[in-house]
Design a protein around this motif. Structure first.
Motif, mmCIF file in Angstrom:
data_model
loop_
_atom_site.group_PDB
_atom_site.id
_atom_site.type_symbol
_atom_site.label_atom_id
_atom_site.label_comp_id
_atom_site.label_asym_id
_atom_site.label_seq_id
_atom_site.Cartn_x
_atom_site.Cartn_y
_atom_site.Cartn_z
ATOM 1 N N GLN A 313 1.028 -1.370 0.175
ATOM 2 C CA GLN A 313 -0.230 -0.120 -0.100
ATOM 3 C C GLN A 313 0.821 1.451 -0.024
ATOM 4 O O GLN A 313 0.597 2.335 -0.887
ATOM 5 N N GLU A 314 2.166 1.798 0.946
ATOM 6 C CA GLU A 314 2.975 2.377 0.991
ATOM 7 C C GLU A 314 3.428 1.918 -0.575
ATOM 8 O O GLU A 314 3.788 3.710 -1.349
ATOM 9 N N GLU A 315 4.013 1.914 -1.341
ATOM 10 C CA GLU A 315 4.533 2.088 -3.000
ATOM 11 C C GLU A 315 3.144 2.534 -3.580
ATOM 12 O O GLU A 315 3.800 3.301 -4.267
ATOM 13 N N ILE A 316 1.829 2.351 -3.894
ATOM 14 C CA ILE A 316 1.017 2.638 -3.916
ATOM 15 C C ILE A 316 0.384 4.046 -3.928
ATOM 16 O O ILE A 316 0.438 5.127 -4.723
ATOM 17 N N ALA A 317 0.582 4.243 -2.396
ATOM 18 C CA ALA A 317 0.840 5.855 -1.952
ATOM 19 C C ALA A 317 2.221 6.724 -2.580
ATOM 20 O O ALA A 317 1.932 7.543 -3.070
ATOM 21 N N LYS A 318 3.045 6.092 -2.460
ATOM 22 C CA LYS A 318 4.080 7.333 -2.825
ATOM 23 C C LYS A 318 3.810 7.523 -4.625
ATOM 24 O O LYS A 318 4.465 8.201 -5.203
ATOM 25 N N SER A 319 3.061 6.315 -5.181
ATOM 26 C CA SER A 319 2.514 6.619 -6.616
ATOM 27 C C SER A 319 1.662 7.573 -7.328
ATOM 28 O O SER A 319 1.332 8.016 -8.644
ATOM 29 N N LYS A 320 0.902 8.520 -5.806
ATOM 30 C CA LYS A 320 -0.095 9.543 -6.279
ATOM 31 C C LYS A 320 0.310 10.825 -5.472
ATOM 32 O O LYS A 320 1.453 10.841 -4.854
ATOM 33 N N ALA A 321 -0.057 11.794 -6.270
ATOM 34 C CA ALA A 321 0.362 13.488 -6.092
ATOM 35 C C ALA A 321 -0.208 13.173 -5.070
ATOM 36 O O ALA A 321 -1.598 12.644 -4.653
ATOM 37 N N SER A 322 0.028 14.217 -4.138
ATOM 38 C CA SER A 322 -1.319 14.556 -2.906
ATOM 39 C C SER A 322 -2.172 15.159 -3.002
ATOM 40 O O SER A 322 -3.104 15.764 -3.782
ATOM 41 N N GLY A 323 -3.192 14.378 -2.165
ATOM 42 C CA GLY A 323 -4.256 14.446 -2.144
ATOM 43 C C GLY A 323 -5.190 13.425 -3.287
ATOM 44 O O GLY A 323 -6.608 13.547 -3.579
ATOM 45 N N GLU A 324 -4.361 13.032 -4.401
ATOM 46 C CA GLU A 324 -4.492 12.422 -5.137
ATOM 47 C C GLU A 324 -5.937 11.555 -4.993
ATOM 48 O O GLU A 324 -5.290 9.919 -4.208
ATOM 49 N N LEU A 325 -6.761 10.426 -6.176
ATOM 50 C CA LEU A 325 -7.590 9.573 -5.745
ATOM 51 C C LEU A 325 -7.411 8.401 -5.827
ATOM 52 O O LEU A 325 -6.565 8.367 -7.374
ATOM 53 N N LEU A 326 -7.911 7.210 -5.955
ATOM 54 C CA LEU A 326 -7.223 6.470 -5.889
ATOM 55 C C LEU A 326 -8.230 5.724 -7.194
ATOM 56 O O LEU A 326 -9.162 6.582 -7.463
#
Length: 471
Positions: A313-326
């Protein structure tokens, strides 16, 4: 009397006696109906309440064999279990076996709901619901579900030190359904709805005694109020569709109103929409919240599973911009998290089995099952079959790395065949999105060893209290 007459009677009665004896020996499975009227109901409910229902069944299997007769809730029946039994029931024609819900369920949820219907009628209702719940439609709602989960955690988790997980997850799943299924946003309408749904849910599994102060009476009154609210929503959505101010798939009710047959006739009546909305609310409110609660407990006690899920889950979170939705693609990357969820469902299924009604005599495994009996299908006992799942008590998510290798009708947490739960993908999105934000935003530990009971679904006595810290 003339000996010839005796001989003639003997010739006539002996074949009849042999036929009756042969029929009796084959007619009914072994077993006992227990006490008059009560049967085995009290001990069965006690086993459900203490989550020892599998042991309750196993004691009788040891005594009578894998198929035996019994009596529950005033109705004679036959107990069956295992992969072959699951396949038989989930694929059986509707002229022989049909769903059999408690009378209270039918009276509160309505007779025209997906759990009561069979054959072409079931197919019609299921097809209508799937027009909204199929993956290609649900893809567009991942972001909206993401927003609901973030909002819930901001209000109910951030800044807190202790949380009762189960009631919190029930509130969350209710809010998600209110938004996505009915388009009801936060406010007085949603607050009123959650209380009604809880009363409806409690009443649907209660004794059907309609006198003041009983669960059943409260459930009937709640259903009447809920029906009025949904009917008002139906009128609003129908007017919006007519005026072209609503998108055809903006929520479940709008979607159901918009679909039509080839001759432009309606697929579902307004009453059928109400009945099936009630069933979806009850089912969705309980099952996803139970699964997420068990996952929270698991991650608090299994550091290896927690570390692997956290890394994913952290790897997915790192790939997202701040505030970007899943997105749907993000969920597709949560493979290990979903395998853990499936293994949790294998060991702790929200619904342990099902009741069915026999419409005509039929033969099963050398026994005749009579018309009017109920079938007690312990479908999830297949989850603990060591021939299918070696060392079944061991928690092992790798069992689901190749789901095609699992024999059909062996893992039935979401049902099987034409009665596979239509909300499967909805539950998957809901669970994965929630676990993403729990794992990436918080750490937690159990406040106590909280046991759960079944009534009839798992319920933690203290709500599973945990101590949380923000990451």
């Amino acid at each position: 009397m003339d000996p010839t007459i005796y001989f003639t009677l003997l010739l006539f009665l002996l074949p009849l006696y042999l036929i009756l004896r042969r029929k009796t020996s084959k007619q009914l499975p072994p077993g006992s109906f227990g006490l008059p009227i009560i049967g085995h109901s009290l001990s069965f409910l006690r086993a459900m309440h203490t989550d020892t229902v599998e042991q309750w069944f196993q004691r009788r299997i040891k005594k009578y064999g894998p198929i035996y007769k019994l009596s529950l809730f005033g109705t004679p029946g036959v107990f069956i279990h295992g992969q072959a039994a699951n396949k038989f029931i989930y694929t059986c024609d509707s002229d022989t076996v049909v769903p059999h819900q408690p009378p209270s369920f039918k009276m509160i949820c309505g007779e025209r709901n997906i759990l009561e219907l069979n054959g072409e009628e079931h197919k019609r209702i299921r097809g209508a619901l799937m027009s909204f719940l199929k993956p290609e439609v649900l893809k567009q709602y991942v972001g909206k579900m993401d927003e609901e989960i973030r909002k819930h955690l901001e209000i109910h988790w951030h800044g807190k030190q202790k949380i009762k997980v189960m009631p919190s997850m029930k509130t969350l799943t209710f809010n998600i359904m209110s938004s996505l299924l009915f388009g009801i946003e936060q406010g007085a309408s949603r607050d009123a709805l959650i209380e009604l749904i809880q009363q409806i849910s409690n009443g649907s599994v209660s004794l059907p005694i309609n006198i003041p102060f009983t669960c059943f009476h409260r459930g009937l009154r709640a259903r009447a109020k809920f029906r009025t609210m949904i009917m008002d929503l139906i009128k609003q959505r129908r007017a919006a569709l007519t005026n072209e101010t609503a998108l055809p798939q903006q929520d479940l009710i709008t979607c159901l109103l918009n679909i039509q047959n080839n001759d432009n006739s309606i697929i579902l009546s307004d009453e059928e929409i109400v009945n099936n909305v009630i069933v979806l609310m009850i089912a969705g409110h309980d099952t996803s919240s139970i699964l997420i609660t068990f996952l929270v407990r698991l991650l608090a006690t299994d550091p290896t599973v927690y570390a692997t899920i956290s890394k994913e889950q952290e790897e997915i979170a790192k790939s997202k911009a701040s505030g970007e939705l899943l997105t749907w693609n993000d969920l597709a990357k949560m493979k290990y998290t979903w395998r853990v969820a499936l293994e949790t469902l294998r060991i702790y299924p929200p619904v342990y089995g099902a009741f069915k009604k026999v419409l005509k005599d039929f033969e099963y495994e050398g026994h005749t099952i009579p018309k009017g009996w109920q079938i007690v299908l312990a479908s999830c006992m297949a989850h603990m079959d060591e021939q299918i799942f070696p060392d079944p008590s061991k928690f092992d998510p790798t069992r689901f790395e190749n789901q095609a290798s699992i024999p059909p009708f062996s893992f039935v947490a979401f049902g099987g065949g034409p009665r596979t739960c239509p909300g499967y993908e909805f539950a998957r999105i809901e669970t994965l999105t929630t676990m993403h934000y729990l794992v990436t935003k918080f750490t937690w530990k159990l406040s106590c060893l909280d046991n759960f009971t079944r009534n009839p679904v798992p319920n933690f006595k203290q709500g599973l209290p945990i101590e949380i810290q923000p990451k």
